[in-house]
Structure formats: structure tokens, C-alpha cells
Design an enzyme around this catalytic site. Sequence first.
Site, PDB file in Angstrom:
ATOM      1  N   TYR A 118     -37.023 -27.017   0.011  1.00  0.00           N
ATOM      2  CA  TYR A 118     -36.085 -26.019  -0.532  1.00  0.00           C
ATOM      3  C   TYR A 118     -36.879 -25.108  -1.461  1.00  0.00           C
ATOM      4  O   TYR A 118     -37.601 -25.590  -2.342  1.00  0.00           O
ATOM      5  CB  TYR A 118     -34.968 -26.712  -1.321  1.00  0.00           C
ATOM      6  CG  TYR A 118     -34.105 -25.735  -2.095  1.00  0.00           C
ATOM      7  CD1 TYR A 118     -32.897 -25.279  -1.571  1.00  0.00           C
ATOM      8  CD2 TYR A 118     -34.505 -25.242  -3.340  1.00  0.00           C
ATOM      9  CE1 TYR A 118     -32.114 -24.365  -2.260  1.00  0.00           C
ATOM     10  CE2 TYR A 118     -33.733 -24.317  -4.032  1.00  0.00           C
ATOM     11  CZ  TYR A 118     -32.547 -23.886  -3.490  1.00  0.00           C
ATOM     12  OH  TYR A 118     -31.778 -22.973  -4.165  1.00  0.00           O
ATOM     13  N   GLU A 206     -32.968 -17.337  -1.349  1.00  0.00           N
ATOM     14  CA  GLU A 206     -32.921 -18.796  -1.207  1.00  0.00           C
ATOM     15  C   GLU A 206     -33.275 -19.176   0.228  1.00  0.00           C
ATOM     16  O   GLU A 206     -32.622 -18.725   1.167  1.00  0.00           O
ATOM     17  CB  GLU A 206     -31.514 -19.318  -1.544  1.00  0.00           C
ATOM     18  CG  GLU A 206     -31.419 -20.831  -1.452  1.00  0.00           C
ATOM     19  CD  GLU A 206     -30.005 -21.344  -1.719  1.00  0.00           C
ATOM     20  OE1 GLU A 206     -29.072 -20.983  -0.979  1.00  0.00           O
ATOM     21  OE2 GLU A 206     -29.842 -22.101  -2.687  1.00  0.00           O
TER      22      GLU A 206
END
Length: 398
Positions: A118, A206
Site C-alpha cells: 500500500y 493512493e
Amino acid sequence: MNLHEYQGKSILQSYGVAIQNGIVAENSKDAVKAAKKLTELTKTKWYVVKAQIHAGGRGKGGGVKLAKSLDEVKNISESIIGMKLITPQTPPEGKKVNKVLITEDVYYPGNSKPKEFYISILLNRSSGKNMVMYSTEGGMDIEKVAEETPHLIFYEEIDSALGLLPFQARKVAFNLGLKGNSFKSMTKFITNLYKAYVGSDASLFEINPVLKTSDDRIIAVDSKVSLDDNSLFRHPDYKVLRDLEEENPTEVEAGEAGLNYVDLDGNVGCMVNGAGLAMATMDLIKQSRGSPANFLDVGGTADAERVEFAFRLILKDPKVQAILVNIFGGIVRCDRVAQGIIDAYKNMGDAINVPIIVRLQGTNAKQAKLLIQESNLDVIAATAFEEAAIKVQEVLLE
Ligand code: GDP
Ligand code: MN
């Protein structure tokens, strides 16, 4: 302004960030064409069909599916395009899918152990600095990781004047447990990701998951991007990226007329001048045990035309049971605003079907109150804040 995955990925690519290749399609025929092209380009045998909506969690909701043949690309695209996709991040009724992104399969059989990370870059509002937030636990809900295993999330703050320094990019790659070629690929990935973030004036980039392939490439599999609306004037080429279908139609209409309107879920419509007063008015409504149905700042000019437009916007919301007009007459005189309200009311006739409470304060407030009282319209005038609150409460109880 939020972007679709495919739009975010194309910005990433233009800054040299490696991505999972894909081509967007609006129907199943184009989806198959896109798949064929991807095979020419990347030699992929399998594909992923990905619903393009402004919400994450698509995989869980059935909006991301693996296709092992062109026939499957066709069938899956047919079933996804036009569907109402429900994910943990959409409204309960879901969001309509108008486009799919056809991508190469990057979890291909030979890619024995693709590792998912991530990585996001965002503005940390409390420190006033951009930061890289990253984790070894990619491909999952980052909120869940934050709750259950917060020690697996790392933060790297960036000095705006210096930018992301090489040692910081290396630190990220190191903390993610990478070595050798994948370590190098990751430092390049992070460096270019930060360039993309700054260069596009974004407030969020993101990427979840970022994938490490078996041949040590680091690629962006997903992208969630928010651009700063206040900087859009610097990027005229981004105008086309706006997808009005993803936005609240009343908010879009208000924006075009230069009004600040935000839809909320309460029962009292608000018409106010100035954002600060609008916030105070929402508090006032809460105190009178109502709940604001919207935030609407009509700005400096509250003439009849503008007031009428604002009334019509507010009344589009079926939840509205009363409207509170709260205007401070500083530059604009209260009697002028009152006349605007009276004229708008007369123009609209039966279109106004809820009680209206008007509180005008400031220059010529007394004349304004008189004007409204003498108009014989179904408008309740108030001068003080509390008086307005009590009147809102009264009409809601009726
Ligand atoms: P999100 O669910 O909206 O966050 O959409 P993502 O783009 O993150 O995709 C969801 C999931 O689909 C990923 O976490 C992967 O597990 C899976 N996925 C994405 N790309 C591929 C691919 O190329 N091959 C395979 N087999 N799975 C993929
Ligand atoms: Mn994702």
C-alpha cells in the site's frame, strides 16, 4: 475533483510511474478490441475487467473480474457495464457503471508470489506537510490495517522546499523489505509518484495495491486520485477529466451558477450569505432540534433572481420541510434582500410549499422586517438569531 482509476493511471504513466497497462471501454465490443490490443502490447493471455466508478472496494462488490479469454472479456464487460455496483464505499443503492478498464493480468500464473503493498501520498493537514504513507499490507482495507496492526503502517514526511529526497525513497523501499532490483524499482516508483502528486496539484494519490512481480518490477495496479479544485485553473487539460455523472446534480447546477451548495441529509433548507454565517446557521438549526438539509452560500449579491434560483435549488430536495434564510446585510442592504425574497416568492407562487423563516440583520434590518411583514406572504420574519431558531422549531413541530 476525484478521478477514475484509468485517468489517475494515465497521469502516473506520464510521470514515469510503472502501471498495469489498460485501455478503457464503454461497451463490450470495444472491451474485446482493447483486450486484443493489450495482448499485442504486453503478450498477456488473461485480462482483468474493472468497473470505473468513483469508489473503492470494487473488487469486493464484484466490479473487478479476471477474464481468461476474449469471450470472457465480452461476457464480463456486458454484465458490469450498466450495472449498479454496490461496494462498502458507494451509497447504499450503488453507483452506475458507464465504463470498464480492461487491463493486462499482472498476477499471471508464472508470477508465483506477487507481493502487494500500500502506498499513498497525501497532505498531512496537522503538520502542513505532504507525506508518504505506506505499508507492507497492500490489497486490503488500509483502515482495517490501521486499526488492527498500526505498526505495519509507515509515514515519511516531506519538506516542501526540499522535495522528496533520495534517502527517503530508499527508506521506503527498505521498510517494505525490498532488495536488489526491486529495491531500485521501488525508489524510482516513489520518486516519480511524488513528482506526479506535486506536478498535478493533487491532495491524494493512493495506490493500493502496488505490486512487486516475480521479475522484480514495481507497478501500480490501482489508483485513487483527488486533485485540488483550487489549482485546476493551472491545468486546463484536466478539465475533460471531470465526470459530472459522479457528482450530485444539484451541486453541479449550483456550481455553474457560482453558488456554493453542499447537499446534506437534514430537513431544514438554508440560504445564507458567507461561509462563516452558513456554518453558524447550521449550528443554530441543530440547536432548534432540526437538521440542515444543505449548505448554501449565495454570496454577496442576493437579488431577486439569485434568491429565486437558490429557493428552487433548495426545494429540489424532497426532505426539506422549512427554509431558513439568514442574511447579514453588510455591503448588500437588508431591505434590498427582503425585496428580492418577496419578488422571488411572488414569481414562484405554488412552487414554494414549505414555511420560510427569514432573518435579516445589518443595514436597514428594520425596514426589511417591515417589508416582509407587510407583504402578506407566508414568510416569517425574525431579527435575532435566537428568535429565528425558535421559529424554525415552531414550524417543524406544527
Ligand atoms: P478496488 O477493489 O476498488 O480497490 O480495486 P483494485 O484495482 O484494487 O482491484 C481489486 C483486486 O483485484 C486487487 O486487490 C487484486 O487482488 C485484483 N486484481 C487487480 N489486478 C489484477 C490482475 O491483474 N490479476 C488478478 N488476478 N487480480 C487482479
Ligand atoms: Mn484498490
